[in-house]
Write an enzyme that holds these catalytic residues in place. Structure first.
Site, PDB file in Angstrom:
ATOM      1  CD  GLU A 202      -3.019  -1.058   2.238  1.00 34.46           C
ATOM      2  OE1 GLU A 202      -3.143   0.006   2.879  1.00 34.46           O
ATOM      3  OE2 GLU A 202      -3.742  -2.042   2.416  1.00 34.46           O
ATOM      4  CE  LYS A 334     -10.627  -3.220   4.351  1.00 32.58           C
ATOM      5  NZ  LYS A 334      -9.918  -4.406   4.914  1.00 32.58           N
TER       6      LYS A 334
HETATM    7  P1  PGA Z   1      -6.638  -5.963   2.752  1.00 37.23           P
HETATM    8  O1  PGA Z   1      -6.118  -5.163   4.019  1.00 37.23           O
HETATM    9  O2  PGA Z   1      -7.225  -5.031   1.783  1.00 37.23           O
HETATM   10  O3  PGA Z   1      -5.399  -6.671   2.267  1.00 37.23           O
HETATM   11  O4  PGA Z   1      -7.648  -6.963   3.284  1.00 37.23           O
HETATM   12  C1  PGA Z   1      -6.650  -3.941   4.428  1.00 37.23           C
HETATM   13  C2  PGA Z   1      -7.026  -3.962   5.881  1.00 37.23           C
HETATM   14  O5  PGA Z   1      -6.860  -4.992   6.571  1.00 37.23           O
HETATM   15  O6  PGA Z   1      -7.544  -2.967   6.392  1.00 37.23           O
HETATM   16 ZN    ZN Z   2      -7.784  -4.208   8.481  1.00 36.02          ZN
END
Ligand code: PGA
Ligand code: ZN
Length: 424
Positions: A202, A334
């Site tokens: 990231e 998300k």
């Molecule tokens: P991921 O991690 O998108 O790889 O699941 C992001 C998070 O855990 O916040």
């Molecule tokens: Zn997370």
């Protein structure tokens, strides 16, 4: 009404296949939706449909694209893009599985997001404004990664995200300025130690540390070196992502070659809260450790934000159950964990109704898509997490926040630190 829908395979920030859907209305307005992809996923997330087999290590999405073309397109043509709830219900019914595994959560979220964008375009409004529906909304407080770890950095350290929150910022643009200084200072410290080894998934610095605490010490050092007061101007946020190294109440810390039980991990994290200016801590215990999450929230929830990600998977029912159990005081939102925009919003509404703070979040596998900045702003979520301060799939989103702050009409100001749980 929807005139045509195109689905195609594109590539995400890890160079893996993902899905893009383009919805065109009869009036010529267009909406585009892109599916992101996680690496440290909760087990109850909407399931991605991947081809399997040899091609692109099994990650191709041809089946998901074909599913959109053969089943979703005929079902949505002629419908009004403004009917998000009706269209999402149709997508869920068409898939027919509880975890969206038949057509794929990746196919569904790309379609659902494209429909949302198409509706905003049809209304001739920027997405955030379309979502705000006339009520005053604020630009979100950013959580920005400085070091990436866990599943995003070959498990170089156990903890996944070492982040900062510019708690002293009074605008989104100022939060970005402060973060830029801290990110650069952290990179200089790593370079000075001969420990600079590029960036993680990231965009956070690759965590060349021998103890998890070393990352925390370096982060505090970087805040000071950047000219800020730790805990005043700039505070620390962590994503422990404990589901990645623990289950059944046993937690394996690879860096120390030790195993902790639930109480041991809680104790360790509580020590960190005493020693470091931490204001937010995500997935402190594993998704299967509700008892531990409740105990940690009882011990720390009046001092810091306790965020549920893998544990809550953007699911309204799970948020309500967490509230019953007394676990967490903030929910990570998300869209691709839920699979549709309607379910994502339902999780956010459930969280808000129960007094939980909310953070709209990107995934570790991202694209140039900036929709989540609009969702965070238009839904007035308060907080936004998109990864670090490098790599353009991340910077595209931060830059979009700056655009929204300077265009007119603009949101009604910047959320600032008051959106952090617990409410002070
Ligand atoms: P991921 O991690 O998108 O790889 O699941 C992001 C998070 O855990 O916040
Ligand atoms: Zn997370």
């Amino acid at each position: 009404t929807i005139r045509s829908i195109l689905a195609r395979r594109i590539w995400d920030s890890r160079g893996r296949p993902t899905i893009e859907v383009e919805v065109t209305n009869a009036d010529g307005s267009v909406g585009t939706g892109l599916a992101p992809a996680g690496a440290s996923r909760g087990t109850r997330e909407a399931v991605e449909l991947r081809d399997g087999g040899e091609r692109f290590r099994g990650l191709d999405v041809q089946k998901a694209v074909r599913g959109i073309e053969r089943e979703i397109v005929p079902a949505l043509l002629g419908r009004d893009a403004a009917d998000q709830a009706g269209i999402d219900a149709a997508l869920i019914a068409l898939d027919g599985t509880p975890n969206k595994s038949r057509l794929g959560g990746n196919a569904l979220i790309a379609t659902s997001l494209a429909v949302l964008h198409a509706a905003a375009a049809q209304a001739r409004q920027p997405l955030w404004q379309y979502l705000a529906q006339g009520s005053p909304v604020q630009l979100p407080l950013p959580q920005v990664q400085i070091f990436g770890g866990g599943a995003h950095a070959g498990r170089r350290v156990d903890i996944q995200d070492f982040m900062v929150i510019a708690t002293g910022a009074s605008s989104f643009a100022q939060a970005m300025e402060m973060t830029a200084e801290v990110y650069r200072a952290a990179g200089e410290i790593m370079a000075g130690r001969g420990a600079l080894a590029g960036v993680a998934d990231e965009g956070g610095w690759w965590p060349n540390f021998s103890r998890n605490e070393e990352a925390l010490d370096t982060l505090v050092h970087a805040i000071v070196k950047a000219g800020y007061i730790p805990g005043e101007d700039v505070a620390i946020a962590l994503d422990i992502a404990a589901s990645e190294f623990g289950q059944g109440g046993r937690y394996r810390l690879g860096l120390e070659d030790t195993e902790l039980d639930t109480d041991g991990l809680c104790e360790r994290l509580l020590q960190w809260l005493d020693r470091y200016p931490i204001v937010s801590i995500e997935d402190p215990l594993a998704e299967d450790d509700e008892r531990g999450l409740a105990a940690f929230t009882r011990a720390a929830g009046s001092r810091v934000q306790v965020v549920g990600d893998d544990y809550l998977v953007t699911n309204a029912d799970r948020v309500r159950a967490a509230s019953e159990a007394g676990a967490c005081n903030c929910v990570l939102i998300k869209p691709n964990q839920a699979g549709t925009i309607t379910e994502t919003k339902a999780a956010l509404d459930a969280a808000r109704a129960l007094g939980y703070a909310t953070i709209v979040s990107a995934r570790s596998g991202e694209t140039e898509d900036v929709a989540i900045v609009h969702l965070a702003t238009g839904w007035n979520a308060g907080q936004l997490k998109v990864g670090s301060f490098a790599r353009s799939e991340r910077m595209a989103k931060w830059n979009e926040g700056i655009r929204l702050e300077t265009r007119r009409p603009a949101p009604a100001g910047f959320a600032g630190r008051s959106v952090l749980a617990p409410r002070r």
